[in-house]
Scaffold this motif. Structure first.
Motif, PDB file in Angstrom:
ATOM      1  N   VAL A 179       0.849  -1.190   0.000  1.00 16.18           N
ATOM      2  CA  VAL A 179       0.000   0.000   0.000  1.00 16.18           C
ATOM      3  C   VAL A 179       0.884   1.239   0.000  1.00 16.18           C
ATOM      4  O   VAL A 179       1.796   1.346   0.813  1.00 16.18           O
ATOM      5  CB  VAL A 179      -0.937   0.034   1.239  1.00 16.18           C
ATOM      6  N   LYS A 180       0.605   2.153  -0.919  1.00 21.69           N
ATOM      7  CA  LYS A 180       1.359   3.401  -1.012  1.00 21.69           C
ATOM      8  C   LYS A 180       0.484   4.561  -0.543  1.00 21.69           C
ATOM      9  O   LYS A 180      -0.704   4.614  -0.866  1.00 21.69           O
ATOM     10  CB  LYS A 180       1.804   3.648  -2.452  1.00 21.69           C
TER      11      LYS A 180
ATOM     12  N   VAL B 209      -4.112   7.053  -1.553  1.00 12.63           N
ATOM     13  CA  VAL B 209      -3.786   5.710  -1.060  1.00 12.63           C
ATOM     14  C   VAL B 209      -4.015   4.707  -2.188  1.00 12.63           C
ATOM     15  O   VAL B 209      -5.103   4.646  -2.764  1.00 12.63           O
ATOM     16  CB  VAL B 209      -4.660   5.335   0.157  1.00 12.63           C
ATOM     17  N   ARG B 210      -2.974   3.911  -2.501  1.00 14.26           N
ATOM     18  CA  ARG B 210      -3.083   2.988  -3.624  1.00 14.26           C
ATOM     19  C   ARG B 210      -2.692   1.576  -3.198  1.00 14.26           C
ATOM     20  O   ARG B 210      -1.609   1.378  -2.627  1.00 14.26           O
ATOM     21  CB  ARG B 210      -2.202   3.443  -4.781  1.00 14.26           C
ATOM     22  N   LEU B 211      -3.583   0.622  -3.467  1.00 14.94           N
ATOM     23  CA  LEU B 211      -3.230  -0.785  -3.307  1.00 14.94           C
ATOM     24  C   LEU B 211      -2.184  -1.092  -4.377  1.00 14.94           C
ATOM     25  O   LEU B 211      -2.371  -0.758  -5.550  1.00 14.94           O
ATOM     26  CB  LEU B 211      -4.463  -1.670  -3.477  1.00 14.94           C
ATOM     27  N   ALA B 212      -1.090  -1.723  -3.985  1.00 15.23           N
ATOM     28  CA  ALA B 212       0.066  -1.812  -4.885  1.00 15.23           C
ATOM     29  C   ALA B 212       0.560  -3.245  -5.047  1.00 15.23           C
ATOM     30  O   ALA B 212       1.711  -3.573  -4.704  1.00 15.23           O
ATOM     31  CB  ALA B 212       1.192  -0.904  -4.384  1.00 15.23           C
TER      32      ALA B 212
ATOM     33  N   GLU C   5      -2.349  -1.381   8.539  1.00 20.25           N
ATOM     34  CA  GLU C   5      -1.326  -0.410   8.923  1.00 20.25           C
ATOM     35  C   GLU C   5      -1.592   0.950   8.278  1.00 20.25           C
ATOM     36  O   GLU C   5      -1.423   2.002   8.908  1.00 20.25           O
ATOM     37  CB  GLU C   5       0.058  -0.915   8.523  1.00 20.25           C
ATOM     38  N   ALA C   6      -2.027   0.933   7.014  1.00 25.05           N
ATOM     39  CA  ALA C   6      -2.314   2.191   6.313  1.00 25.05           C
ATOM     40  C   ALA C   6      -3.441   2.949   7.003  1.00 25.05           C
ATOM     41  O   ALA C   6      -3.370   4.173   7.173  1.00 25.05           O
ATOM     42  CB  ALA C   6      -2.673   1.902   4.860  1.00 25.05           C
TER      43      ALA C   6
ATOM     44  N   GLU D  94      -5.167   7.467  10.406  1.00 24.35           N
ATOM     45  CA  GLU D  94      -5.858   7.900  11.614  1.00 24.35           C
ATOM     46  C   GLU D  94      -4.976   8.831  12.446  1.00 24.35           C
ATOM     47  O   GLU D  94      -5.475   9.756  13.109  1.00 24.35           O
ATOM     48  CB  GLU D  94      -6.268   6.682  12.446  1.00 24.35           C
ATOM     49  N   ALA D  95      -3.675   8.607  12.381  1.00 27.17           N
ATOM     50  CA  ALA D  95      -2.741   9.402  13.180  1.00 27.17           C
ATOM     51  C   ALA D  95      -2.127  10.563  12.403  1.00 27.17           C
ATOM     52  O   ALA D  95      -1.290  11.284  12.943  1.00 27.17           O
ATOM     53  CB  ALA D  95      -1.623   8.491  13.697  1.00 27.17           C
ATOM     54  N   THR D  96      -2.534  10.766  11.149  1.00 28.14           N
ATOM     55  CA  THR D  96      -1.942  11.809  10.318  1.00 28.14           C
ATOM     56  C   THR D  96      -2.569  13.167  10.624  1.00 28.14           C
ATOM     57  O   THR D  96      -3.777  13.368  10.420  1.00 28.14           O
ATOM     58  CB  THR D  96      -2.123  11.483   8.821  1.00 28.14           C
TER      59      THR D  96
END
Length: 258
Positions: free
Chosen positions: A5-6, A16-19, A37-38, A43-45
């Motif tokens: 995930v990027k 957000v991109r599934l990679a 994790e993403a 959530e913490a950004t």
């Protein structure tokens, strides 16, 4: 996370991109862990205002990578809730709905099984023409268990959902709009999603988060009406609310703080 995930954040909008494009972003254990994790990272950004969720390559997500997931279910404790009311498998879809900010999913190519459930966790879903979708789990002799039934309630008619679940038949983006799985179709779904996310990012972030909390509510009308009032009282005469009014009156871009 970067392998599966990027995430790039600019102007309060997370891209957000599934990679895992070589596998149509199919869900293996590493992909489950990376999506969880993403979501936690977002959530913490600080300063996050909106999220655009998409998939690299030829499709959004083809669902479970059956070869890599074949032995996983044997040891799963279904009662374990590692993420509030959700387990790990549900969090990859439910987690988008529980993020404090709006999430816009862009769907192209395929959104099968778990991939459709992940997209359904978004607040808005924009699909490319010809996208193929399916509640596919019954094809493999299992049921949707990644929060799909909770997410589809209220958007997909009950008898339609039953038919599609029991048969696992495919349907395209045009039908998906009519059924409630997709919000709208766009030739450039990611471009439209980014434009929508930037528009949301230009609104009072406290009001946007309050609106998402209200939209997520279920239950008796009395409780929802009380929640509306409480959210409104908390917003009125705050600096960001006053800034929204002043910017509108003076026809300028607002400057909000988090």
């Amino acid at each position: 996370m970067d392998e599966r995930v990027k995430i790039e954040v600019e102007g309060g909008v997370a891209d957000v991109r599934l990679a895992r494009p070589d596998k149509l972003n199919a869900l293996d254990p590493a992909m489950f862990a990376a999506i969880i994790e993403a979501i936690a990272t977002l959530e913490a950004t600080a300063g996050l205002r909106a999220v655009v969720l998409s998939g690299d390559g030829r499709g959004f997500c083809a669902g479970l990578d059956m070869a890599s997931m074949a032995s996983v279910g044997a040891g799963v404790d279904v009662a374990s809730r590692a993420h509030g009311i959700a387990n790990d498998f549900q969090q990859v879809a439910w987690g988008w709905r529980m993020l404090k900010v709006p999430v816009i999913a862009t769907v192209h190519g395929v959104a099968f099984g778990g991939g459709l459930q992940i997209a359904s966790g978004a607040d808005v879903r924009i699909a490319a023409p010809g996208t193929r979708l399916s509640v596919m789990e019954l094809k493999w002799g299992i049921v949707p268990d990644m929060a799909g039934f909770a997410l589809w309630r209220g958007t997909v008619r009950d008898d339609v959902l039953r038919e599609l679940t029991y048969t696992a038949r495919e349907f395209d983006a045009a039908e998906a709009v009519g059924l409630g799985f997709v919000t709208r179709i766009a030739e450039d779904p990611r471009g439209e999603a980014m434009a929508l996310a930037r528009a949301i990012a230009g609104r009072n972030p406290e009001a946007v988060r309050a609106a998402k909390r209200l939209a997520n509510l279920e239950g008796e009308a009395e409780a929802i009406l009380m929640a509306e009032s409480a959210e409104q009282v908390a917003l009125l005469r705050t600096p960001n609310q006053i800034e929204a009014v002043m910017a509108s009156m003076h026809k300028r871009a607002p400057v909000f703080t988090d």
